[in-house]
Design a protein around this motif. Structure first.
Motif, PDB file in Angstrom:
ATOM      1  N   VAL A 154      26.492  47.056  52.455  1.00  0.00           N
ATOM      2  CA  VAL A 154      27.773  47.090  53.164  1.00  0.00           C
ATOM      3  C   VAL A 154      27.729  48.231  54.181  1.00  0.00           C
ATOM      4  O   VAL A 154      26.836  49.077  54.146  1.00  0.00           O
ATOM      5  N   PRO A 155      28.675  48.284  55.126  1.00  0.00           N
ATOM      6  CA  PRO A 155      28.576  49.237  56.235  1.00  0.00           C
ATOM      7  C   PRO A 155      28.461  50.705  55.836  1.00  0.00           C
ATOM      8  O   PRO A 155      27.836  51.498  56.561  1.00  0.00           O
ATOM      9  N   ASP A 156      29.042  51.116  54.703  1.00  0.00           N
ATOM     10  CA  ASP A 156      28.940  52.534  54.332  1.00  0.00           C
ATOM     11  C   ASP A 156      27.626  52.876  53.648  1.00  0.00           C
ATOM     12  O   ASP A 156      27.413  54.012  53.225  1.00  0.00           O
ATOM     13  N   GLY A 157      26.731  51.893  53.495  1.00  0.00           N
ATOM     14  CA  GLY A 157      25.391  52.170  52.983  1.00  0.00           C
ATOM     15  C   GLY A 157      25.131  51.720  51.572  1.00  0.00           C
ATOM     16  O   GLY A 157      23.962  51.609  51.167  1.00  0.00           O
ATOM     17  N   GLN A 158      26.182  51.483  50.764  1.00  0.00           N
ATOM     18  CA  GLN A 158      25.951  51.000  49.402  1.00  0.00           C
ATOM     19  C   GLN A 158      25.544  49.523  49.414  1.00  0.00           C
ATOM     20  O   GLN A 158      25.678  48.820  50.415  1.00  0.00           O
ATOM     21  N   TRP A 159      25.065  49.095  48.273  1.00  0.00           N
ATOM     22  CA  TRP A 159      24.632  47.711  48.087  1.00  0.00           C
ATOM     23  C   TRP A 159      25.441  47.093  46.948  1.00  0.00           C
ATOM     24  O   TRP A 159      25.797  47.776  45.989  1.00  0.00           O
ATOM     25  N   TYR A 160      25.703  45.770  47.046  1.00  0.00           N
ATOM     26  CA  TYR A 160      26.339  45.076  45.913  1.00  0.00           C
ATOM     27  C   TYR A 160      25.436  43.949  45.427  1.00  0.00           C
ATOM     28  O   TYR A 160      24.684  43.343  46.193  1.00  0.00           O
ATOM     29  N   LEU A 161      25.521  43.695  44.131  1.00  0.00           N
ATOM     30  CA  LEU A 161      24.685  42.698  43.473  1.00  0.00           C
ATOM     31  C   LEU A 161      25.303  41.313  43.573  1.00  0.00           C
ATOM     32  O   LEU A 161      26.499  41.131  43.345  1.00  0.00           O
ATOM     33  N   HIS A 162      24.477  40.317  43.882  1.00  0.00           N
ATOM     34  CA  HIS A 162      24.898  38.915  43.808  1.00  0.00           C
ATOM     35  C   HIS A 162      23.709  38.112  43.304  1.00  0.00           C
ATOM     36  O   HIS A 162      22.788  37.809  44.052  1.00  0.00           O
ATOM     37  N   LEU A 163      23.725  37.766  42.040  1.00  0.00           N
ATOM     38  CA  LEU A 163      22.623  36.999  41.477  1.00  0.00           C
ATOM     39  C   LEU A 163      22.560  35.594  42.050  1.00  0.00           C
ATOM     40  O   LEU A 163      21.555  34.901  41.881  1.00  0.00           O
ATOM     41  N   PHE A 164      23.623  35.182  42.730  1.00  0.00           N
ATOM     42  CA  PHE A 164      23.654  33.871  43.366  1.00  0.00           C
ATOM     43  C   PHE A 164      23.805  34.073  44.875  1.00  0.00           C
ATOM     44  O   PHE A 164      23.029  34.779  45.481  1.00  0.00           O
ATOM     45  N   ASP A 165      24.807  33.497  45.497  1.00  0.00           N
ATOM     46  CA  ASP A 165      24.934  33.609  46.950  1.00  0.00           C
ATOM     47  C   ASP A 165      25.537  34.960  47.338  1.00  0.00           C
ATOM     48  O   ASP A 165      26.231  35.607  46.537  1.00  0.00           O
ATOM     49  N   VAL A 166      25.308  35.358  48.575  1.00  0.00           N
ATOM     50  CA  VAL A 166      25.875  36.603  49.086  1.00  0.00           C
ATOM     51  C   VAL A 166      27.392  36.578  49.004  1.00  0.00           C
ATOM     52  O   VAL A 166      28.051  37.637  48.914  1.00  0.00           O
ATOM     53  N   ALA A 167      27.990  35.415  49.015  1.00  0.00           N
ATOM     54  CA  ALA A 167      29.448  35.262  48.912  1.00  0.00           C
ATOM     55  C   ALA A 167      29.934  35.234  47.480  1.00  0.00           C
ATOM     56  O   ALA A 167      31.104  34.943  47.228  1.00  0.00           O
ATOM     57  N   GLN A 168      29.052  35.577  46.510  1.00  0.00           N
ATOM     58  CA  GLN A 168      29.402  35.558  45.089  1.00  0.00           C
ATOM     59  C   GLN A 168      29.028  36.885  44.426  1.00  0.00           C
ATOM     60  O   GLN A 168      28.094  36.961  43.634  1.00  0.00           O
ATOM     61  N   PRO A 169      29.759  37.961  44.727  1.00  0.00           N
ATOM     62  CA  PRO A 169      29.430  39.263  44.142  1.00  0.00           C
ATOM     63  C   PRO A 169      29.635  39.285  42.630  1.00  0.00           C
ATOM     64  O   PRO A 169      30.644  38.803  42.117  1.00  0.00           O
ATOM     65  N   ASP A 170      28.669  39.863  41.920  1.00  0.00           N
ATOM     66  CA  ASP A 170      28.746  39.950  40.458  1.00  0.00           C
ATOM     67  C   ASP A 170      29.783  40.971  40.026  1.00  0.00           C
ATOM     68  O   ASP A 170      29.853  42.078  40.577  1.00  0.00           O
ATOM     69  N   LEU A 171      30.543  40.596  39.017  1.00  0.00           N
ATOM     70  CA  LEU A 171      31.513  41.508  38.427  1.00  0.00           C
ATOM     71  C   LEU A 171      30.818  42.487  37.483  1.00  0.00           C
ATOM     72  O   LEU A 171      29.744  42.206  36.936  1.00  0.00           O
ATOM     73  N   ASN A 172      31.452  43.628  37.266  1.00  0.00           N
ATOM     74  CA  ASN A 172      30.966  44.648  36.345  1.00  0.00           C
ATOM     75  C   ASN A 172      31.701  44.500  35.018  1.00  0.00           C
ATOM     76  O   ASN A 172      32.849  44.929  34.872  1.00  0.00           O
ATOM     77  N   TRP A 173      31.031  43.893  34.041  1.00  0.00           N
ATOM     78  CA  TRP A 173      31.689  43.618  32.766  1.00  0.00           C
ATOM     79  C   TRP A 173      31.724  44.825  31.841  1.00  0.00           C
ATOM     80  O   TRP A 173      32.229  44.730  30.709  1.00  0.00           O
ATOM     81  N   ASP A 174      31.258  45.972  32.305  1.00  0.00           N
ATOM     82  CA  ASP A 174      31.486  47.215  31.572  1.00  0.00           C
ATOM     83  C   ASP A 174      32.855  47.809  31.903  1.00  0.00           C
ATOM     84  O   ASP A 174      33.289  48.775  31.273  1.00  0.00           O
ATOM     85  N   ASN A 175      33.534  47.222  32.889  1.00  0.00           N
ATOM     86  CA  ASN A 175      34.835  47.708  33.338  1.00  0.00           C
ATOM     87  C   ASN A 175      35.948  47.052  32.508  1.00  0.00           C
ATOM     88  O   ASN A 175      36.084  45.831  32.516  1.00  0.00           O
ATOM     89  N   PRO A 176      36.777  47.848  31.798  1.00  0.00           N
ATOM     90  CA  PRO A 176      37.843  47.269  30.971  1.00  0.00           C
ATOM     91  C   PRO A 176      38.833  46.425  31.765  1.00  0.00           C
ATOM     92  O   PRO A 176      39.408  45.462  31.238  1.00  0.00           O
ATOM     93  N   GLU A 177      39.034  46.752  33.046  1.00  0.00           N
ATOM     94  CA  GLU A 177      39.968  45.985  33.863  1.00  0.00           C
ATOM     95  C   GLU A 177      39.459  44.555  34.073  1.00  0.00           C
ATOM     96  O   GLU A 177      40.257  43.599  34.088  1.00  0.00           O
ATOM     97  N   VAL A 178      38.151  44.395  34.235  1.00  0.00           N
ATOM     98  CA  VAL A 178      37.567  43.062  34.386  1.00  0.00           C
ATOM     99  C   VAL A 178      37.790  42.259  33.108  1.00  0.00           C
ATOM    100  O   VAL A 178      38.204  41.093  33.140  1.00  0.00           O
ATOM    101  N   ARG A 179      37.551  42.880  31.974  1.00  0.00           N
ATOM    102  CA  ARG A 179      37.719  42.177  30.700  1.00  0.00           C
ATOM    103  C   ARG A 179      39.174  41.765  30.487  1.00  0.00           C
ATOM    104  O   ARG A 179      39.459  40.639  30.061  1.00  0.00           O
TER     105      ARG A 179
END
Length: 538
Positions: A154-179
């Motif tokens: 992304v523009p600020d330099g970080q990267w995000y994971l998408h095990l499938f398409d670039v339009a399908q970012p993986d969620l972080n299931w260690d995050n209680p809010e996601v659960r």
């Protein structure tokens, strides 16, 4: 007995089942208009692939809103009506849940892009700093299942994971809010009356904490590969089971035996069985069975392993031959035996033997439906539909095709709108000749109205098989192998003999056995090659 232990469940791919408004895309009102077909066929439940609001980067598996219906499919009221109308026909309704990733257009991901690294918004997804002096290398070596890298910067330099398409970012299931969010989504649809959830990529939610490099292929999605003695760090991590135990408690708090079904591409069978322990999911698709070679030895082996692994945890085995992600088995079984299943077939690829494929598909179906446990059918297989193997490249929509530069043609061929009337525009799919993917000419010959009431048709074979399966309680039965020739698979299920001949010579039926159903005409008392027979024992 719980309904799901021996159920026959029919998968509807909404955009390709029935189009009510003539735009060329199937919709929920279209499904409602064809529910009588499912009732006549004799299925116990329907599973609906995603119909949620989505940019459709991956045919709806990129969900932007989990609590609504995309306008191309209808409205939320249509979903409510579909549930009501299905229940009126004693058909249960299972909906797709996509928890591994969201759409990149989801409000959460848009908020993550607008927020700073390390923010709570980014923590809902898997964002990481890159490697190398400038952070311009991906955080690890993972590749996308659809081809190419699994990380996007992304523009600020970080990267995000998408095990499938670039339009399908993986969620972080260690995050209680996601659960918490997904537990609320479960309750939203349970409150509307759904009978369960098919869980997409059920083996992928939890990633190994260190995101260790992985250099083996990402396809197929499986936990059987090893690298340094470890399972792939993105698949089948033990932490997924805690999530499903929590979900099971939610479903158990509702009346009516609501169920969870795992799409878990996991081997061996013992690892898959962990998903259906008594306090977790109810069913898990048996993809090892789907992938098994068309030989007597391979079929006996996978059936034996599957039944033993499921029995060890008190679960039924859930059999499947086709779905929206794999070659239709009427075409797959027309390829040379032992060949690795391709991810789609294009016009320039070696073509399946259509007649042989259908013959084997009919035999495979009766073999599967004769097994104890639950079974899934994919829309159109009751018509003997083949894969569309000559789709022009310019109409393809599967992201796999684009991310691999066309080296893998992808899954469009099994997703073509199905035919209802051989002489109608779009073969009865809708009121116009529009279809979001073109239909092959052979679909006209295989349309429902060309098969209903026709003795020996694939449709009538399915109707008879489901009626007999219920009458003889085969789904609730037990398998006893019959010793015999190496090229024959034969077993008793209650008082019914199921026999499939894989050999080149005819196989004799036992004396006194009364034929109930055969996938092809018999030669007297002998079963020809690539034919399955159900017979009543004296």
């Amino acid at each position: 007995m719980k309904w799901w232990r021996d159920a026959v469940i029919y998968q509807v791919y909404p955009r390709s089942f029935a189009d009510s408004d003539g735009d060329g895309i199937g919709d929920l009102p279209g499904i409602i208009s064809r529910l009588d077909h499912l009732a006549d066929l004799g299925v116990d439940a329907v599973w609906l692939s995603p119909f949620y609001p989505s940019p459709q980067a991956d045919a709806g598996y990129d969900v932007a809103d989990y609590r609504d219906v995309d306008p191309i499919f209808g409205r939320l009221d249509d979903a409510d009506k579909l549930i009501t109308e299905a229940h009126a026909r004693r058909i249960r309704v299972i909906v797709d849940l996509v928890p591994n990733h969201t759409s990149s257009r989801h409000v959460w991901f848009q908020a993550a892009l607008a927020a700073a690294p390390g923010s709570p918004e980014r923590d809902r997804y898997v964002f990481r700093d890159g490697r190398g002096p400038s952070g311009d290398e991906p955080p690890n070596s993972w590749q996308s299942v659809f081809g190419g890298g699994a990380w996007t910067r992304v523009p600020d330099g970080q990267w995000y994971l998408h095990l499938f398409d670039v339009a399908q970012p993986d969620l972080n299931w260690d995050n209680p809010e996601v659960r918490a969010e997904f537990e609320d989504i479960l309750r939203f649809w349970l409150d509307r009356g759904v009978d369960g959830f098919r869980v997409d990529v059920a083996h992928g939610l939890v990633k190994q904490a260190d995101l260790a490099d992985w250099h083996l292929p990402m396809v197929p999605l499986t936990g059987e590969g090893t690298e340094g003695g470890a399972r792939p760090p993105m698949w089948d991590q033990d932490g997924v089971h805690e999530i499903y135990r929590r979900w099971r408690k939610i479903l158990d708090s509702y009346p009516g035996d609501r169920i969870l079904v795992a799409e878990a591409w996991v081997q061996p069978a013992e690892r898959l069985a962990a998903y259906v322990r008594p306090d977790e999911m109810h069913q898990a698709f048996n993809f090892e069975y789907l992938e098994a070679s068309w030989t007597a030895a391979a079929q006996r082996s996978v059936i034996t392993r599957s039944l033993a692994a499921s029995a060890a945890v008190g679960a039924p085995t859930t059999w499947v031959l086709s779905n929206h992600d794999v070659l239709r088995h009427a075409s797959r079984l027309g390829l040379p035996v032992g060949e690795v299943r391709p991810n789609g077939i294009g016009a320039g690829d070696p073509q399946p033997d259509a007649a042989l494929g259908l013959r084997r598909a009919r035999a495979a179906t009766l073999l599967m439906l004769g097994l104890p446990g639950s079974a899934y059918l994919y829309q159109g297989e009751e018509l003997g539909l083949p894969e569309h193997t000559t789709l022009p490249d310019e109409v393809r929509q599967d992201p796999t095709f684009f991310r691999t530069g066309g080296s893998s043609v992808g899954r469009d061929g099994c997703r073509v709108p199905i035919p209802w009337s051989g002489s109608a525009p779009s073969f009865g799919f809708g009121p116009t000749d529009k279809t979001w993917l073109p239909q092959p000419a052979v679909f006209g010959e295989l349309a429902l109205d060309r098969q209903q009431g026709v003795p020996g048709s694939t449709y009538e074979m399915y109707v008879a098989a489901l009626r007999l399966r219920r009458a003889h309680e085969l789904g609730d039965g037990a398998l006893t192998w019959v010793a015999g020739a190496d090229e024959v698979v034969a077993f008793h299920n209650g008082t019914v003999l199921v026999l499939t001949n894989f050999g080149s010579a005819p196989a004799p039926l036992p004396e006194g056995a009364e034929v109930l159903l055969s996938s092809e005409p018999l030669a007297g008392r002998e079963v020809p090659t690539d034919v399955t027979v159900w017979a009543k024992l004296a």
